[in-house]
Design a protein around this motif. Sequence first.
Motif, PDB file in Angstrom:
ATOM      1  N   GLN A  16       0.846  -1.203   0.000  1.00  0.00           N
ATOM      2  CA  GLN A  16       0.000   0.000   0.000  1.00  0.00           C
ATOM      3  C   GLN A  16       0.878   1.248   0.000  1.00  0.00           C
ATOM      4  O   GLN A  16       0.584   2.215  -0.696  1.00  0.00           O
ATOM      5  N   ARG A  17       1.951   1.234   0.779  1.00  0.00           N
ATOM      6  CA  ARG A  17       2.844   2.396   0.864  1.00  0.00           C
ATOM      7  C   ARG A  17       3.488   2.683  -0.488  1.00  0.00           C
ATOM      8  O   ARG A  17       3.565   3.840  -0.925  1.00  0.00           O
ATOM      9  N   GLU A  18       3.948   1.650  -1.180  1.00  0.00           N
ATOM     10  CA  GLU A  18       4.589   1.848  -2.489  1.00  0.00           C
ATOM     11  C   GLU A  18       3.605   2.433  -3.493  1.00  0.00           C
ATOM     12  O   GLU A  18       3.949   3.375  -4.227  1.00  0.00           O
ATOM     13  N   LEU A  19       2.389   1.906  -3.536  1.00  0.00           N
ATOM     14  CA  LEU A  19       1.387   2.449  -4.456  1.00  0.00           C
ATOM     15  C   LEU A  19       1.073   3.897  -4.097  1.00  0.00           C
ATOM     16  O   LEU A  19       0.996   4.758  -4.975  1.00  0.00           O
ATOM     17  N   ALA A  20       0.927   4.162  -2.817  1.00  0.00           N
ATOM     18  CA  ALA A  20       0.635   5.528  -2.360  1.00  0.00           C
ATOM     19  C   ALA A  20       1.713   6.497  -2.838  1.00  0.00           C
ATOM     20  O   ALA A  20       1.398   7.597  -3.316  1.00  0.00           O
ATOM     21  N   GLU A  21       2.961   6.102  -2.732  1.00  0.00           N
ATOM     22  CA  GLU A  21       4.065   6.969  -3.167  1.00  0.00           C
ATOM     23  C   GLU A  21       3.998   7.220  -4.671  1.00  0.00           C
ATOM     24  O   GLU A  21       4.261   8.337  -5.128  1.00  0.00           O
ATOM     25  N   HIS A  22       3.628   6.216  -5.435  1.00  0.00           N
ATOM     26  CA  HIS A  22       3.546   6.366  -6.898  1.00  0.00           C
ATOM     27  C   HIS A  22       2.461   7.353  -7.319  1.00  0.00           C
ATOM     28  O   HIS A  22       2.607   8.023  -8.345  1.00  0.00           O
ATOM     29  N   VAL A  23       1.364   7.416  -6.557  1.00  0.00           N
ATOM     30  CA  VAL A  23       0.251   8.277  -6.970  1.00  0.00           C
ATOM     31  C   VAL A  23       0.099   9.517  -6.081  1.00  0.00           C
ATOM     32  O   VAL A  23      -0.834  10.293  -6.260  1.00  0.00           O
ATOM     33  N   VAL A  25      -0.314   9.950  -2.601  1.00  0.00           N
ATOM     34  CA  VAL A  25      -1.224   9.992  -1.449  1.00  0.00           C
ATOM     35  C   VAL A  25      -0.587   9.221  -0.302  1.00  0.00           C
ATOM     36  O   VAL A  25       0.506   8.677  -0.442  1.00  0.00           O
ATOM     37  N   THR A  26      -1.268   9.151   0.826  1.00  0.00           N
ATOM     38  CA  THR A  26      -0.750   8.414   1.966  1.00  0.00           C
ATOM     39  C   THR A  26      -1.158   6.936   1.889  1.00  0.00           C
ATOM     40  O   THR A  26      -2.120   6.585   1.197  1.00  0.00           O
ATOM     41  N   THR A  29      -4.714   6.465   2.834  1.00  0.00           N
ATOM     42  CA  THR A  29      -5.697   6.715   1.778  1.00  0.00           C
ATOM     43  C   THR A  29      -5.900   5.455   0.948  1.00  0.00           C
ATOM     44  O   THR A  29      -7.041   5.058   0.681  1.00  0.00           O
ATOM     45  N   ILE A  30      -4.816   4.807   0.553  1.00  0.00           N
ATOM     46  CA  ILE A  30      -4.922   3.568  -0.224  1.00  0.00           C
ATOM     47  C   ILE A  30      -5.671   2.512   0.587  1.00  0.00           C
ATOM     48  O   ILE A  30      -6.571   1.833   0.075  1.00  0.00           O
ATOM     49  N   ASN A  31      -5.354   2.403   1.866  1.00  0.00           N
ATOM     50  CA  ASN A  31      -6.021   1.442   2.743  1.00  0.00           C
ATOM     51  C   ASN A  31      -7.518   1.712   2.813  1.00  0.00           C
ATOM     52  O   ASN A  31      -8.334   0.785   2.728  1.00  0.00           O
ATOM     53  N   ALA A  32      -7.886   2.971   2.955  1.00  0.00           N
ATOM     54  CA  ALA A  32      -9.307   3.336   3.053  1.00  0.00           C
ATOM     55  C   ALA A  32     -10.048   3.082   1.741  1.00  0.00           C
ATOM     56  O   ALA A  32     -11.191   2.625   1.753  1.00  0.00           O
ATOM     57  N   VAL A  33      -9.404   3.361   0.610  1.00  0.00           N
ATOM     58  CA  VAL A  33     -10.031   3.103  -0.690  1.00  0.00           C
ATOM     59  C   VAL A  33     -10.223   1.600  -0.876  1.00  0.00           C
ATOM     60  O   VAL A  33     -11.306   1.149  -1.252  1.00  0.00           O
ATOM     61  N   GLU A  34      -9.192   0.828  -0.588  1.00  0.00           N
ATOM     62  CA  GLU A  34      -9.290  -0.626  -0.731  1.00  0.00           C
ATOM     63  C   GLU A  34     -10.379  -1.207   0.163  1.00  0.00           C
ATOM     64  O   GLU A  34     -11.047  -2.170  -0.208  1.00  0.00           O
ATOM     65  N   GLU A  43      -9.483  12.900  -9.527  1.00  0.00           N
ATOM     66  CA  GLU A  43      -8.063  12.957  -9.876  1.00  0.00           C
ATOM     67  C   GLU A  43      -7.345  11.671  -9.466  1.00  0.00           C
ATOM     68  O   GLU A  43      -6.588  11.092 -10.255  1.00  0.00           O
ATOM     69  N   LEU A  44      -7.602  11.191  -8.254  1.00  0.00           N
ATOM     70  CA  LEU A  44      -6.939   9.969  -7.785  1.00  0.00           C
ATOM     71  C   LEU A  44      -7.410   8.753  -8.579  1.00  0.00           C
ATOM     72  O   LEU A  44      -6.612   7.877  -8.917  1.00  0.00           O
ATOM     73  N   VAL A  45      -8.681   8.700  -8.899  1.00  0.00           N
ATOM     74  CA  VAL A  45      -9.211   7.597  -9.709  1.00  0.00           C
ATOM     75  C   VAL A  45      -8.451   7.512 -11.031  1.00  0.00           C
ATOM     76  O   VAL A  45      -8.016   6.432 -11.451  1.00  0.00           O
ATOM     77  N   PHE A  46      -8.260   8.650 -11.683  1.00  0.00           N
ATOM     78  CA  PHE A  46      -7.565   8.656 -12.973  1.00  0.00           C
ATOM     79  C   PHE A  46      -6.077   8.353 -12.810  1.00  0.00           C
ATOM     80  O   PHE A  46      -5.483   7.669 -13.649  1.00  0.00           O
ATOM     81  N   LYS A  47      -5.458   8.843 -11.729  1.00  0.00           N
ATOM     82  CA  LYS A  47      -4.043   8.537 -11.481  1.00  0.00           C
ATOM     83  C   LYS A  47      -3.838   7.039 -11.299  1.00  0.00           C
ATOM     84  O   LYS A  47      -2.879   6.466 -11.815  1.00  0.00           O
TER      85      LYS A  47
END
Length: 74
Positions: A16-23, A25-26, A29-34, A43-47
């Motif tokens: 989750q941290r690696e994906l967050a860094e690529h787009v 966000v924290t 945030t990735i954890n909450a979306v998942e 914007e995040l959806v498109f990223k």
Amino acid sequence: MKNSLQEHREQYGLSQRELAEHVGVTRQTINAVEGNRYDPSVELVFKLAAFFECSVEDVFHPDVDVATTASHHE
């Protein structure tokens, strides 16, 4: 909004941290979306879709009844 973000992330072998860094966000945030606890910004959806080189619909699946929505616009 349902999503298959975790499946996409795991296919790429990312944390989750690696994906967050690529787009940009924290990890939280990735954890909450998942966990379907947070609907991401457009914007995040498109990223995320761009990162995974797929369409938005491949990752995100809105809970919208198309027939009901269409009938409201007639």
